[in-house]
Design an enzyme around this catalytic site. Structure first.
Site, PDB file in Angstrom:
ATOM      1  N   GLY A 132       0.826  -1.201   0.000  1.00 32.39           N
ATOM      2  CA  GLY A 132       0.000   0.000   0.000  1.00 32.39           C
ATOM      3  C   GLY A 132       0.857   1.246   0.000  1.00 32.39           C
ATOM      4  O   GLY A 132       2.084   1.192   0.120  1.00 32.39           O
ATOM      5  N   VAL A 133       0.201   2.380  -0.123  1.00 34.19           N
ATOM      6  CA  VAL A 133       0.913   3.651  -0.092  1.00 34.19           C
ATOM      7  C   VAL A 133       1.290   3.961   1.349  1.00 34.19           C
ATOM      8  O   VAL A 133       0.530   3.703   2.263  1.00 34.19           O
ATOM      9  CB  VAL A 133      -0.006   4.766  -0.644  1.00 34.19           C
ATOM     10  CG1 VAL A 133       0.708   6.100  -0.610  1.00 34.19           C
ATOM     11  CG2 VAL A 133      -0.414   4.433  -2.067  1.00 34.19           C
ATOM     12  N   GLY A 134       2.484   4.479   1.551  1.00 32.15           N
ATOM     13  CA  GLY A 134       2.866   4.874   2.896  1.00 32.15           C
ATOM     14  C   GLY A 134       4.293   4.526   3.201  1.00 32.15           C
ATOM     15  O   GLY A 134       4.961   3.807   2.450  1.00 32.15           O
ATOM     16  N   SER A 135       4.762   5.031   4.349  1.00 30.57           N
ATOM     17  CA  SER A 135       6.183   4.905   4.642  1.00 30.57           C
ATOM     18  C   SER A 135       6.567   3.490   5.064  1.00 30.57           C
ATOM     19  O   SER A 135       7.654   3.023   4.736  1.00 30.57           O
ATOM     20  CB  SER A 135       6.598   5.923   5.706  1.00 30.57           C
ATOM     21  OG  SER A 135       5.764   5.823   6.827  1.00 30.57           O
ATOM     22  N   VAL A 136       5.684   2.780   5.782  1.00 28.03           N
ATOM     23  CA  VAL A 136       6.055   1.423   6.180  1.00 28.03           C
ATOM     24  C   VAL A 136       6.176   0.518   4.956  1.00 28.03           C
ATOM     25  O   VAL A 136       7.149  -0.209   4.793  1.00 28.03           O
ATOM     26  CB  VAL A 136       5.032   0.813   7.168  1.00 28.03           C
ATOM     27  CG1 VAL A 136       5.507  -0.561   7.611  1.00 28.03           C
ATOM     28  CG2 VAL A 136       4.855   1.708   8.379  1.00 28.03           C
ATOM     29  N   GLU A 181      -0.851  -1.739  -6.860  1.00 32.87           N
ATOM     30  CA  GLU A 181      -1.599  -0.663  -7.515  1.00 32.87           C
ATOM     31  C   GLU A 181      -0.731   0.577  -7.718  1.00 32.87           C
ATOM     32  O   GLU A 181      -0.918   1.313  -8.660  1.00 32.87           O
ATOM     33  CB  GLU A 181      -2.879  -0.327  -6.738  1.00 32.87           C
ATOM     34  CG  GLU A 181      -2.661  -0.063  -5.264  1.00 32.87           C
ATOM     35  CD  GLU A 181      -3.959   0.136  -4.469  1.00 32.87           C
ATOM     36  OE1 GLU A 181      -5.028  -0.268  -4.928  1.00 32.87           O
ATOM     37  OE2 GLU A 181      -3.877   0.702  -3.376  1.00 32.87           O
ATOM     38  N   ASN A 222      -8.497   8.757   4.506  1.00 30.56           N
ATOM     39  CA  ASN A 222      -8.429   8.805   3.051  1.00 30.56           C
ATOM     40  C   ASN A 222      -9.553   7.968   2.448  1.00 30.56           C
ATOM     41  O   ASN A 222     -10.501   8.491   1.896  1.00 30.56           O
ATOM     42  CB  ASN A 222      -7.066   8.301   2.559  1.00 30.56           C
ATOM     43  CG  ASN A 222      -5.932   9.179   3.066  1.00 30.56           C
ATOM     44  OD1 ASN A 222      -6.065  10.394   3.135  1.00 30.56           O
ATOM     45  ND2 ASN A 222      -4.824   8.573   3.428  1.00 30.56           N
ATOM     46  N   GLY A 264      -7.404   0.275  -2.422  1.00 32.54           N
ATOM     47  CA  GLY A 264      -7.348  -1.094  -2.919  1.00 32.54           C
ATOM     48  C   GLY A 264      -7.073  -2.116  -1.839  1.00 32.54           C
ATOM     49  O   GLY A 264      -6.958  -3.307  -2.142  1.00 32.54           O
TER      50      GLY A 264
END
Lengths: 505, 505
Positions: A264-268, A289, A379, A383
């Site tokens: 997924g989107v994000g720093s982790v 995605e 947000n 997905g």
């Protein structure tokens, strides 16, 4: 230069400015616009629309359907109160405020669902599609830029289409995209993807040239991704996941090259992928995605052999490099429509390893990934559900506490459920990794509390669970206390403190 | 007669009694047993095991994996405290008590997931498969009886196999089943089903004859399904759904012959299908996990042209007729493995209309279909999630109140989430039908409260929603009150009454 990019001769006469093109937008319309996680979004015409209402004081209310989040445009549209309905995803601060104030109807959808809902007729008609493009082919086909998203279905269904040709996107982007539109039922066929690298469609979005009413040259850049740099906790979580993957390989449950990775989107997520740069893993594949910066670090390190996604969402620095160097990567990556990148059929067939971020998780492993304290939208589900439900291995990560320790991310009862315990195999905090596969809810609770909770909250969670167990049940709860931690925070600003301070946990 | 049914000559010597065969079962083993919604379950050997421990006083603890619920056997095994872990579904009263008392670990799974989890290695090894069969083919293939369930994956992975030949199942059952096992990744291929009627596999479950250690003749019948007859409310709900489907056809959102229908187990689902007997719809198709009585009424009325499922779960009367007359229906139906009947790939490709039952739903459309008051397991999620997430149209039904009106099924906040608002298109009670497609949560709440709630609760729901809205948010809630209705019931036996009766809603 522009003529180069409009290869259909008849269309060259439809070039106009964004100010001219925006007059196609009328009150009450439904727009289908390109853009996925701030990339490849239609920017020029929508911003010109905002200028128009700014100047005229006109009141306009439109439905905006997209791939996923737009860049700054979502905020600009919100600030001008232009949106009546927005779907399926957004991540803008201003729009978030408007959503939570009830100023617009936000329909948060699984990203693979929107195209099907359009086909099914329950989301109405698309009056106008606005699509950012690299070029238009001789037969009117639209070559996207940094994302594909829902653009193919919008173009297919729209009455009219406006194309924004982004002159800053190198023409070498041609060939990066693979456009496949499932047929209407009952003619629908299996999606013929058997490997991450399979190309199954065309390089441009088919479009009847008659539908293209305006072509707008643009030089606006994507809004850069603003990933928070990995901190010690983030790196620790990434480390647990890498150890776990190695462990799974050792026990023969995963092959040496792992399985296609989704993050997924994000720093982790970005940190987990970055961590693979220095791992022993090789010949990795990505089926996701969004490609973030880390995917290109892995390409450059020779660790990833192929990557498939629906968008490139990069930091400013990385975007500049990748965009100009796209020819170097083009034969190792594909950008697909989001209903294909996120399709349950493909995700399950490939046996994806899915890694996504939770806002909070409860002691049984139900995950809230969208609603702050159960009410306020962050947000959207994006997905995550497409992947979590269908992946061969589903991981969710969250730090064990937030707000300086005043909020525990592991709670007795989540305030909103996006992913049920059936869909959560592995949970990770900076305290450890809990492998929940094959466990009953009571077993899950013991593992989650002892492995994942912050020490400040561990005893209280255990106390809750033990008292709940005395009332029996498959999933023991004390309903009168289940949400009390969140209430306590609302009253005192700290989940650990009661209002009158009579009882400190 | 029995020799007729064991066509592999070498296997005829392995015939023995259930008492002899049960000695293969040892403490700590994991069994994979046939059976799906009380049909085609392995009965003789497990019941002989119960007799053994009854007589010997021996303590034995085994893991039992199945397709879905077994018939009376689940209760017998529970009563003898034989089960350590049970998955992925059950529906037995005695076992339910044991689960809720914490006496066994019940792992409630999406029914399409179990086979994948076994392949992935996270559920351990199958020591012994026990499969009810009509016959064994010349090469050792096992022809199932009234269900397929997870039997193919159990046989594939088990070290040893016991076959119960049910002599009461006519040999004409041969040809009813279509056995397809997805290949291990990365060889996995698209599932080549393009229509409900496509046959893609073999008529028997492939089995290495060496693995078959015992063959037990049996004459035990399936436990009959006990569907509560439709009452006025049930018929009203069925009527709303039929009206809605006609409406969708009228507006061109569904074709005249509808789309393949899935219906969960239960009286409402059965009533909806029965209602189709007198409708104008024709050439209907069924793609579901369980065929109940109504499917055969539709066959007999010439309304259904083809039906695909994983089991036949029929009343005693209907079972007798259908079993003996199976040749009449055999070319119009297929029984498939549950990972195929419930596969997200196929469900989405075919555009199934899914109809399932909710225990409760909240004002935003989140559905609880498993946990009574959030804690006590009723049956399990079964296949509802496989269908709800991937169907083209997802409907959930529930009566607006339970327990003589003392419990509202429409609540501010569900006590457990099995299906999130993203996966619930339409909700139905005897008060009406709410079409939630394309609505934001606040719009959903207004529709659900005004259309579906019982009048005794409508004002209180609206009051909750309006007060919650003042705090803002995408999904407004008052967390300190969200579960108070359930607490009130726990304290007073009635969601409408406060403890001290000071405030009556």
């Amino acid at each position: 230069m522009l003529e180069h990019r409009i290869r259909h001769i008849g269309l060259q006469s439809r070039v106009m400015t964004a100010d001219e093109a925006q007059t196609w937008i009328r009150d009450g319309m439904t727009l289908g616009v390109s853009g996925f996680t701030k990339s490849g979004d239609a920017k020029a015409v929508l911003q010109a629309l905002a200028n128009r209402v700014e100047e005229s004081g006109e009141r306009l209310s439109i439905d905006v359907y997209s791939g996923a989040s737009l860049g700054d445009t979502d905020g600009i549209l919100s600030a001008h109160h232009l949106i009546r309905r927005r779907l399926p995803y957004q991540s803008d601060g201003l729009m978030r405020e408007a959503i939570n104030a009830g100023e617009l109807e936000y329909v948060d959808q699984h990203l693979s669902h929107t195209a099907e809902l359009l086909r099914g007729g329950s989301l109405g008609e698309i009056d106008l599609a606005i699509i950012e493009a690299t070029a238009i082919t001789q037969d009117g086909g639209i070559i996207p830029t940094t994302s594909v998203g829902n653009s193919p279905i919008f173009v297919q269904r729209a009455k009219h289409v406006i194309v924004e040709i982004n002159m800053n996107i190198p023409e070498a982007f041609e060939g990066l995209h693979d456009i496949y539109l499932p047929l209407d039922r009952p003619q629908r066929l299996p999606i013929p993807i058997r490997s991450v690298r399979d190309r199954i469609g065309s390089m441009s979005i088919p479009c009847d040239p008659e539908k293209i009413v305006a072509i707008v040259p643009s030089t606006l850049s994507d809004t850069p991704s603003s990933i928070v740099p990995a901190d010690a906790d983030t790196l620790r979580m990434a480390g647990y996941i890498l150890d776990f993957l190695e462990h799974e390989v050792r026990y023969g449950r995963l092959p040496k090259q792992l399985a296609p990775l989704q993050s997924g989107v994000g720093s982790v997520s970005n940190a987990v992928l970055s961590g693979l740069v220095n791992s022993a893993f090789e010949h990795l594949e990505i089926y996701t995605e969004v490609m973030q910066d880390a995917v290109f670090e892995l390409f450059d390190a020779g660790k990833v052999s192929f990557a498939s996604a629906s968008s490139l969402t990069l930091s400013e620095h990385k975007a500049r490099r990748v965009t100009n160097d796209i020819a170097r990567y083009r034969d190792r990556m594909i950008l697909r429509p989001q209903e294909i990148s996120n399709h349950p059929e493909v995700v399950r067939r490939l046996g994806v390893i899915a890694m996504n971020t939770a806002l909070e998780a409860d002691i049984y492993g139900n995950v809230n990934s969208t609603h702050v304290f159960g009410t306020h939208m962050m947000n959207g589900i994006g997905g995550s559900g497409d992947f979590a439900r269908n992946a061969a291995l589903t991981v969710f990560v969250t730090k064990s506490v937030a707000k300086g320790g005043r909020v525990s991310s592991i709670v007795p009862f989540v305030t909103h459920v996006d992913h049920t315990e059936h869909d959560v195999d592995v949970l990770v905090t900076e305290r450890g990794l809990a492998d929940l596969r094959g466990l009953s809810p009571r077993q899950r609770a013991r593992t989650i509390i002892s492995t994942l909770a912050h020490p400040d909250y561990r005893d209280a969670l255990l106390d809750y669970f033990e008292r709940a167990q005395r009332r029996g049940g498959q999933t023991p709860h004390l309903l009168e206390e289940a949400l009390s931690w969140h209430n306590r925070f609302r009253e005192t600003g700290d989940m650990r403190k009661t209002k009158n301070l009579a009882r400190v946990m």
